[in-house]
Design an enzyme around this catalytic site. Sequence first.
Site, PDB file in Angstrom:
ATOM      1  N   LYS A 291      41.987  51.503  54.578  1.00 16.49           N
ATOM      2  CA  LYS A 291      40.767  51.863  53.992  1.00 16.49           C
ATOM      3  C   LYS A 291      40.209  50.235  53.348  1.00 16.49           C
ATOM      4  O   LYS A 291      40.778  49.098  52.664  1.00 16.49           O
ATOM      5  CB  LYS A 291      40.953  52.639  52.775  1.00 16.49           C
TER       6      LYS A 291
ATOM      7  N   ARG B 197      41.074  66.793  44.380  1.00 17.71           N
ATOM      8  CA  ARG B 197      39.512  65.808  44.701  1.00 17.71           C
ATOM      9  C   ARG B 197      39.533  65.924  45.924  1.00 17.71           C
ATOM     10  O   ARG B 197      39.046  67.134  46.128  1.00 17.71           O
ATOM     11  CB  ARG B 197      40.282  64.166  44.563  1.00 17.71           C
TER      12      ARG B 197
ATOM     13  N   MET C  81      29.150  34.359  36.600  1.00 18.39           N
ATOM     14  CA  MET C  81      28.943  34.829  38.848  1.00 18.39           C
ATOM     15  C   MET C  81      29.312  34.247  39.196  1.00 18.39           C
ATOM     16  O   MET C  81      30.473  34.769  40.449  1.00 18.39           O
ATOM     17  CB  MET C  81      27.987  34.574  38.592  1.00 18.39           C
TER      18      MET C  81
ATOM     19  N   TYR D  12      28.944  31.183  28.470  1.00 20.70           N
ATOM     20  CA  TYR D  12      27.497  31.913  28.723  1.00 20.70           C
ATOM     21  C   TYR D  12      28.351  33.110  26.922  1.00 20.70           C
ATOM     22  O   TYR D  12      29.527  33.029  26.366  1.00 20.70           O
ATOM     23  CB  TYR D  12      27.202  32.999  29.565  1.00 20.70           C
TER      24      TYR D  12
END
Length: 373
Positions: A35, A129, A302, A254
């Site tokens: 998956k 679930r 990023m 940053y």
Amino acid sequence: MQRPIKAYIDLSALTHNLSIARQYAPKAKIMAVIKANAYGHGLLHTAHALRNADGFALLELEAAICLRDAGIRHPILLLEGFFSTQELMLLEKHKLSTVIHHDEQLAMLTGCKLQALSIFIKINTGMNRLGIAPERFPAVIEQLSSNPAVSRISLMTHFATADGIPNNARFRGQLQVFDQATRAIPLPCSLANSAATIRYPEAHRDWVRPGLMLYGASPFATHTGADFNLKPVMSLTSRIIATHSLKRGDIVGYSGNFQADRPMRIGIVACGYADGYPRHAPTGTPVLVDNQKSRLVGKVSMDMLAVDLTELPDTPINSPVTLWGNGLPVEDIAHASDTISYELLSALSTRVQLDTLKEDAQSSLPRACLESK
Ligand SMILES: *Cc1c(COP(=O)(O)O)cnc(C)c1O
């Protein structure tokens, strides 16, 4: 020039890890879980490298059809089943097996005009679930056994804590609930994820469903894949694209949270959180630069992150960097970033090119599907 970030997918490591899963569960059939684009590794080349598995499991219908279109004839199980009668038709058309876990699916099956559906009834044994309640199981199996659309029935459940403390009570409880509910029903069963495949032979039954271990990582937070003789399949690599000399008091990146406390040399690596590197990785997270241990400094941005080159003064621009993989277990990065390797691997960004390492294993695959994401 292209950004230098790449994920190398070692197809021979996949086949090796499959053979390890076989060693753990020699009597069970293996349903390889692929998956989420094969946990970020790329669907088709992964399925092809794992062709010695006995079946495949995933959730995405489109991906399952892509496997069929590529000529894969193994049993393929859809782990969440189908969501509409249209999808139900596609299951039969492409000979896909489906999980049944909900009354709405039962209702769609009633009166449908199919005749050769292979289903796995999922029982909720405590994870809460997916799955039908154990009390309802007798009625559900009776209904499905007499439904002419259904030609084969198997039973399954999923463990919430097989990766927890060995022999924990919740795992034991789920196993017991499953065995009580299905007692005296001689149908094929599938229970074990990677953790249970490795740790609990009593849960192997007819089909095991390993995912993570096939990609070379450990399902247990206390171990790395190497402890089980698994080999990492994905190596996320990039290069140093700039270097800087810092004075004491200079900041990196940053927010200026990281300040040099002495003269330093740093390198900027073309890899950021938009590539799938965890933004929360702290200063000190291990990084390999030219195969030597270095560490992340400052905040991940990023598209870039910074590494400490103070102890590697001769490292030039373009030096190769390994963010995780061969030589640097993804588990270490996950641990440092307070997440799990599942998340890091499966969240690899589509903008990272996947390159396979063994040519022969992919020669017959259609190019367009190779990086299908
Ligand atoms: C993802 C998944 C697996 C595989 O789990 P791993 O921990 O990766 O081995 C098995 N079964 C189901 C139902 C799943 O959703």
